[in-house]
Write an enzyme that holds these catalytic residues in place. Sequence first.
Site, PDB file in Angstrom:
ATOM      1  N   HIS A   1      -8.470   7.959   3.311  1.00 41.99           N
ATOM      2  CA  HIS A   1      -7.338   7.277   2.677  1.00 41.99           C
ATOM      3  C   HIS A   1      -6.662   6.377   3.713  1.00 41.99           C
ATOM      4  O   HIS A   1      -5.935   6.842   4.586  1.00 41.99           O
ATOM      5  CB  HIS A   1      -6.348   8.308   2.147  1.00 41.99           C
ATOM      6  CG  HIS A   1      -5.314   7.748   1.203  1.00 41.99           C
ATOM      7  ND1 HIS A   1      -4.930   6.432   1.204  1.00 41.99           N
ATOM      8  CD2 HIS A   1      -4.578   8.332   0.225  1.00 41.99           C
ATOM      9  CE1 HIS A   1      -4.003   6.234   0.277  1.00 41.99           C
ATOM     10  NE2 HIS A   1      -3.776   7.382  -0.337  1.00 41.99           N
TER      11      HIS A   1
ATOM     12  N   TYR B   1       0.007   5.554   3.945  1.00 37.72           N
ATOM     13  CA  TYR B   1      -0.412   6.801   4.569  1.00 37.72           C
ATOM     14  C   TYR B   1      -0.807   6.473   6.012  1.00 37.72           C
ATOM     15  O   TYR B   1      -0.784   5.319   6.423  1.00 37.72           O
ATOM     16  CB  TYR B   1      -1.531   7.441   3.756  1.00 37.72           C
ATOM     17  CG  TYR B   1      -0.996   8.095   2.497  1.00 37.72           C
ATOM     18  CD1 TYR B   1      -0.909   9.473   2.387  1.00 37.72           C
ATOM     19  CD2 TYR B   1      -0.521   7.321   1.430  1.00 37.72           C
ATOM     20  CE1 TYR B   1      -0.384  10.075   1.249  1.00 37.72           C
ATOM     21  CE2 TYR B   1       0.009   7.915   0.293  1.00 37.72           C
ATOM     22  CZ  TYR B   1       0.070   9.292   0.207  1.00 37.72           C
ATOM     23  OH  TYR B   1       0.598   9.875  -0.916  1.00 37.72           O
TER      24      TYR B   1
END
Length: 346
Positions: A149, A154
């Site tokens: 990810h 993030y």
Amino acid sequence: MSNSKSVQALFQPFAIKNMALPNRIVMAPMTRSFSPEGVPGADVAAYYRRRAENGVGLIVTEGTVINHLDSSNQENVPHIYGEEALNGWANVVAEVHKAGGRIIPQIWHMGARGQVGDYTEEDITAIVEAFAHAASDAKRIGFDGIELHGAHEYLIDQFFWNKTNPRTDRYGGDMVERTRFAVEVIETCRRAVGPDFPIVLRFSQWKGSDYSAKLAATPNELEQFLAPLTDAGVDVFHCSTRRFWEPEFEGSDLNLAGWTRKLTGKPTITVGSVGLDSEFMALFSEGKGAGIANIDGLIEKLEREEFDLVAIGRALLADPLWVSKIREGRIDELIPFSSDAVKTLH
């Protein structure tokens, strides 16, 4: 939804290294927080199996947390470390495989609470190793590949974005230099899983705090950004957008997945409100849902080979039989997405 366009393109097989997919439909990762203390149970296995047995070609799991102190602040998000959690995922994988599906975990670190400048190089090395350990464990317990990810602010994306990466060492600098952390994660994961195990990287231009953000403002900048990631060992780019039908740059109809495929030569996954008649960020307003969108434009882009795979999120969440209904022409039976679907997650 119009049924004027053949859906045949969605149901062509596709191979990514040693992973053979029966069709081009991917279940997008969607956080559910249904894994008490990080352990996925039988209900999680049943949830994914139901999508697999109804025709999803590739399942990307909800985000799974690596073994690092700051990787998550949500206790019910599943782990991708520890014997109990890994045993739970092994059961999920077994159930999906029994149903004829393929499944990869999305591996994540949710990000620094402040800025990535707060991490020491020793911290960074430990995080890179935690990603690689997770990748190795994923392969060991039977997953078909992994997704890293690198989107939506993030941790990996925090290193990408200049607003969250003020570092002046080798992990900061210009746009290309800010890919170094991701490159190290990808390279270390590649060493952990070997040359034939698929590695997918999800990235986005938009951020949760700024929907208009762009890491790359032009195709040339995007090419510079993607080159080191490609060289590091990414097999597939999962190109996260809010609306798959919107062009990424002026002067071209290509979306982010289209441009990424053109610039890297790598397969891409498009995503962004597929099967919904309005952008997904607006769907959670009180009393608001989404009808069923016309996907003719999506199929036309797929037939032109602008991208290779199509990720379905909320539409598949609302209707586990979405794929089989599309394949069989049962368009009038599709279940529209609503906020109630989020509560049940059946």
